[in-house]
Every structure is written in C-alpha cells, then in structure tokens.
Design an enzyme around this catalytic site. Structure first.
Site, PDB file in Angstrom:
ATOM      1  N   HIS A   1     -42.778 -55.286  66.210  1.00  0.00           N
ATOM      2  CA  HIS A   1     -42.089 -54.924  64.970  1.00  0.00           C
ATOM      3  C   HIS A   1     -40.827 -54.140  65.265  1.00  0.00           C
ATOM      4  O   HIS A   1     -40.720 -53.458  66.286  1.00  0.00           O
ATOM      5  CB  HIS A   1     -43.020 -54.151  64.021  1.00  0.00           C
ATOM      6  CG  HIS A   1     -43.310 -52.746  64.447  1.00  0.00           C
ATOM      7  ND1 HIS A   1     -44.513 -52.365  64.986  1.00  0.00           N
ATOM      8  CD2 HIS A   1     -42.556 -51.614  64.394  1.00  0.00           C
ATOM      9  CE1 HIS A   1     -44.495 -51.060  65.245  1.00  0.00           C
ATOM     10  NE2 HIS A   1     -43.314 -50.590  64.903  1.00  0.00           N
TER      11      HIS A   1
ATOM     12  N   ASP B   1     -35.965 -45.538  59.162  1.00  0.00           N
ATOM     13  CA  ASP B   1     -37.195 -45.411  58.378  1.00  0.00           C
ATOM     14  C   ASP B   1     -37.613 -43.960  58.201  1.00  0.00           C
ATOM     15  O   ASP B   1     -37.041 -43.051  58.795  1.00  0.00           O
ATOM     16  CB  ASP B   1     -38.333 -46.204  59.038  1.00  0.00           C
ATOM     17  CG  ASP B   1     -38.312 -46.117  60.565  1.00  0.00           C
ATOM     18  OD1 ASP B   1     -37.919 -45.055  61.090  1.00  0.00           O
ATOM     19  OD2 ASP B   1     -38.694 -47.088  61.239  1.00  0.00           O
TER      20      ASP B   1
ATOM     21  N   GLU C   1     -43.526 -54.724  59.886  1.00  0.00           N
ATOM     22  CA  GLU C   1     -44.748 -55.105  60.586  1.00  0.00           C
ATOM     23  C   GLU C   1     -44.883 -56.629  60.669  1.00  0.00           C
ATOM     24  O   GLU C   1     -44.189 -57.372  59.962  1.00  0.00           O
ATOM     25  CB  GLU C   1     -45.954 -54.517  59.850  1.00  0.00           C
ATOM     26  CG  GLU C   1     -45.906 -53.010  59.653  1.00  0.00           C
ATOM     27  CD  GLU C   1     -46.278 -52.224  60.904  1.00  0.00           C
ATOM     28  OE1 GLU C   1     -45.954 -52.671  62.015  1.00  0.00           O
ATOM     29  OE2 GLU C   1     -46.898 -51.159  60.767  1.00  0.00           O
TER      30      GLU C   1
ATOM     31  N   ASP D   1     -46.410 -54.476  68.945  1.00  0.00           N
ATOM     32  CA  ASP D   1     -46.709 -55.740  68.271  1.00  0.00           C
ATOM     33  C   ASP D   1     -45.443 -56.467  67.834  1.00  0.00           C
ATOM     34  O   ASP D   1     -45.477 -57.373  67.012  1.00  0.00           O
ATOM     35  CB  ASP D   1     -47.624 -55.515  67.064  1.00  0.00           C
ATOM     36  CG  ASP D   1     -47.015 -54.578  66.022  1.00  0.00           C
ATOM     37  OD1 ASP D   1     -45.869 -54.122  66.216  1.00  0.00           O
ATOM     38  OD2 ASP D   1     -47.692 -54.308  65.008  1.00  0.00           O
TER      39      ASP D   1
END
Length: 273
Positions: A143, A72, A148, A141
């Site tokens: 991801h 990314d 996400e 979380d």
C-alpha cells in the site's frame, strides 16, 4: 519507472535526500511560485528527513518557499499524541528546518466533517498548482499512504478503514498493543499521488521485498496499490539491497547495470558532501 538500488538504508536516505534537495534548488522557488512537496511518515523516510535537515543547517537548501502536504493522518488521534502524524512531522522534520508553519498542511483526523476536510485538502493542493514532488513509502502489503489493498487506483483524499495487517504493522509504534492503534485514517488517494509531477518512493528492508517485487515486476493492481507507479511518467523507486531479495536476478542486474552506466547513484550520493 526508474529504480535505484542503494547499498543500505543510510545510502538510500542520502541519495533520496540529495535528489529532493536538487529538485527544490533547481526549481528556484519564490513566494509567488513555491515548490510543493508531498511528505510521508513512518520509519522509511526518517533517514531522508535527517539528511535534508543537515543540508538545511549547512545552508545548502532552504525551505522558506516550500509548501508541504502530508499523505495521511489517523482518525480520532489527538494532534499532540506522540504517534499522530502531526507530532511525527514536527518532531522529525519541520521543527528542525526553516519552513514557514503556514506552509505546512496535514489532514485533520478530528475534523467535525471528515468529507469536507478531505475535499478541502484536494482543493488546497489544486489551488497551489499541484504537487511538484510526492515522496512516499510502501507498506509490506504494497500500500501507498493508507490506500490499502483493494483501493481504487483513481481514488482521491478520503477516510479509509485500516486492514488488520496495517494495524499489526503499526502496533510497534503503540507499545505493540493493537488496541491502541486507530482503526481509520484520512489519506490522499492513489490518484492524488499520481497527479504529482514526480513521485519518489522509498523501499527498504527484507520485510518490503515482496511488495517491491509486485510494485515493479508484476502488473498494475489495486491489490498492490503502489504498483500504480508503473503508470507515472516520472516515477522513481529508491531501495536498499535488502529489499531486493525477491526480485528476479535479471531485473536486479538490469537496474544495477543501468545505474552504473548512468553514474546516477554516485552522482547523487556525492552531490552535497
């Protein structure tokens, strides 16, 4: 899915580094048939990169015939910004090994046409024959890359708007100022990672304990995108003891007993001493 539980972050990093090195060495890459490696950023892989650098300097491994694709990059952040993932990778890894600059691929968050940039990235991966081993981390979380919660589990490289949780987590790299954190990023998709022939996920620290629990003990869910690793036929999770706080005792004991019987932890820890 194979789960390796290391004593601490350093042991996790050495194990993972030795594992990646052996995969590359065993493949005997050549210019005509290079080894294709997927690379993450963030705090989790820093120890892994440090160990791979050491192995490269010792002559154990060469990256001359390795092609990399990063997971990314932030949208709108200059590549020379100290917190861009271009800067991260060259500072923490590429500048210290014998990789050819033309073999490094990182998404361009400043591309004039983001959609074209993402499509071309997928095509470049396809053109080199796919990714042999995709390394990655996991967010608190759950991801993976910047996929996400709520992301499609069949997704491909695209632009994603970051959640408030991710922006807050990443603000530590921007002087703890959430206003400095980019709100969007280009990211490979869950499907992109799953298409790799092998995946290796790093997970360390108590802040990742809930995510680890969901990734390996709960069902596959687009709300915990890293849980898709359960569906990969060559999926590996390497974690430290601190990340195991929320695992069921039976789950923890199962993986510890299994790795003790296989001797796989000691094997990779001692492989390139």
């Amino acid at each position: 899915m194979r789960v390796i539980i290391a004593k601490d972050y350093d042991a996790m990093s050495v194990w993972a580094g030795n594992y990646v090195a052996k995969r590359i060495i065993d493949a005997q890459p050549t210019p005509e048939k290079p080894f294709v490696l997927g690379c993450p950023t963030g705090s989790s892989p820093k120890g892994l990169y440090k160990h791979l650098i050491e192995l490269n300097k010792k002559g154990v491994i060469s990256f001359q015939n390795v092609i990399t694709f990063n997971m990314d990059e932030y949208v709108g952040l200059d590549v020379n910004h100290p917190e861009s993932y271009h800067s991260f990778m060259w500072t923490n890894f590429f500048n210290h090994i014998d990789i050819k600059p033309e073999n490094v691929h990182i998404l361009d968050g400043n591309a004039k046409d983001i959609a074209v940039e993402c499509a071309n990235y997928e095509k470049m991966i396809e053109d080199v024959g796919g990714i042999d081993l995709f390394m990655g981390g996991i967010g608190a979380d759950g991801h993976i890359a910047f996929n996400e919660p709520g992301s499609s589990l069949d997704s491909r490289t695209r632009v994603k708007t970051l959640t408030t949780k991710t922006i807050l987590d990443n603000s530590r790299f921007f002087d703890n100022d959430v206003n400095q954190v980019p709100k969007q990023a280009l990211t490979v998709g869950v499907g992109t990672v799953m298409s790799a022939r092998e995946v290796l996920i790093l997970c360390n620290g108590p802040q990742k304990a809930r995510a680890l629990h969901h990734m390996i003990e709960e069902g596959v869910s687009h709300m915990w995108t890293a849980s898709m690793l359960q569906m990969h036929r060559h999926g590996n999770v390497v974690c430290d003891e601190a990340a195991c706080e929320e695992l069921r005792i039976s789950t923890y004991n199962y993986f510890k007993d299994k790795q003790q019987l296989e001797g796989i932890v000691d094997y990779y820890l001692n492989l390139y001493k």
